[in-house]
Write a protein that holds these residues in place. Sequence first.
Motif, short mmCIF file in Angstrom:
data_model
loop_
_atom_site.label_atom_id
_atom_site.label_comp_id
_atom_site.label_asym_id
_atom_site.label_seq_id
_atom_site.Cartn_x
_atom_site.Cartn_y
_atom_site.Cartn_z
N TRP A 108 20.74 16.31 48.96
CA TRP A 108 20.20 17.35 48.08
C TRP A 108 21.17 18.49 47.82
O TRP A 108 21.17 19.08 46.74
N ARG A 109 22.03 18.80 48.76
CA ARG A 109 23.00 19.90 48.56
C ARG A 109 23.99 19.58 47.43
O ARG A 109 24.45 20.48 46.74
N GLU A 110 24.30 18.31 47.25
CA GLU A 110 25.27 17.91 46.24
C GLU A 110 24.63 17.57 44.90
O GLU A 110 25.33 17.32 43.93
N SER A 111 23.31 17.56 44.84
CA SER A 111 22.61 17.16 43.62
C SER A 111 22.09 18.38 42.85
O SER A 111 21.50 19.28 43.44
N PRO A 112 22.27 18.36 41.52
CA PRO A 112 21.71 19.45 40.71
C PRO A 112 20.22 19.28 40.41
O PRO A 112 19.63 20.10 39.72
N LEU A 113 19.60 18.23 40.94
CA LEU A 113 18.22 17.92 40.60
C LEU A 113 17.17 18.70 41.39
O LEU A 113 15.98 18.58 41.11
N PHE A 114 17.59 19.50 42.35
CA PHE A 114 16.66 20.27 43.18
C PHE A 114 16.81 21.74 42.86
O PHE A 114 17.92 22.27 42.82
N ASP A 115 15.68 22.41 42.63
CA ASP A 115 15.72 23.83 42.26
C ASP A 115 15.89 24.72 43.49
O ASP A 115 15.89 24.23 44.64
N ALA A 116 16.03 26.01 43.27
CA ALA A 116 16.30 26.96 44.36
C ALA A 116 15.19 26.96 45.41
O ALA A 116 15.46 27.05 46.61
N ARG A 117 13.95 26.87 44.96
CA ARG A 117 12.82 26.85 45.90
C ARG A 117 12.86 25.60 46.77
O ARG A 117 12.68 25.67 47.99
N GLU A 118 13.11 24.46 46.16
CA GLU A 118 13.22 23.21 46.92
C GLU A 118 14.41 23.24 47.87
O GLU A 118 14.30 22.80 49.01
N ARG A 119 15.51 23.78 47.43
CA ARG A 119 16.71 23.88 48.28
C ARG A 119 16.44 24.74 49.51
O ARG A 119 16.84 24.40 50.62
N ALA A 120 15.76 25.87 49.30
CA ALA A 120 15.43 26.73 50.43
C ALA A 120 14.51 25.99 51.41
O ALA A 120 14.71 26.06 52.63
N ALA A 121 13.51 25.29 50.88
CA ALA A 121 12.59 24.55 51.74
C ALA A 121 13.30 23.43 52.48
O ALA A 121 13.04 23.20 53.68
N LEU A 122 14.20 22.74 51.81
CA LEU A 122 14.93 21.64 52.46
C LEU A 122 15.90 22.17 53.52
O LEU A 122 16.03 21.57 54.59
N ALA A 123 16.54 23.29 53.25
CA ALA A 123 17.43 23.89 54.25
C ALA A 123 16.64 24.31 55.49
O ALA A 123 17.08 24.10 56.63
N TRP A 124 15.46 24.91 55.27
CA TRP A 124 14.61 25.33 56.39
C TRP A 124 14.09 24.10 57.14
O TRP A 124 14.03 24.10 58.37
N THR A 125 13.78 23.05 56.43
CA THR A 125 13.35 21.79 57.06
C THR A 125 14.44 21.27 57.99
O THR A 125 14.16 20.90 59.14
#
Length: 152
Positions: free
Chosen positions: A75-92
């Motif tokens: 997900w970090r390398e993909s432009p397909l995830f928005d800022a909210r999803e990125r924050a949630a995935l990083a916290w996950t």
Amino acid sequence: MTPRFDAPAVAPALYKAMLGLEMQIQRAGLGKILLELVKMRASQINGCAFCLDMHARDARAAGETEQRLYLLNAWRESPLFDARERAALAWTEALTLVSTTHAPDAVYEEVLAQFSQEEAVTLTFAIMAINAWNRLAIAGRFLHAMPEKAAA
């Protein structure tokens, strides 16, 4: 691989309590797709085939695309995830790997930039829950649904 135990049959009250937590998380308003992405990412890290199978199906049913499911692990390398999803995935990732990450302040600050404090706590409970489900499924050797074999 054969299952080790049937958790709902052996400990029905505990299993019901876990289901109750899951229902509260679902009702909290974070969004079905976001929750499925979180569940899948934690399950990828934990290596839980049962939960990956279940949540991939649930994500697709909620409208998630195959492409994003394929790219979730990167997900970090993909432009397909928005800022909210990125924050949630990083916290996950931070909470799933808490013994090594210790839930860094910088990651939590990213969460608070995208989520209210109440949503951040709900997200934290969602991550805690999927990690508990992963451990239960792995410990019990729950079997994932297998597609039917095509007739020869």
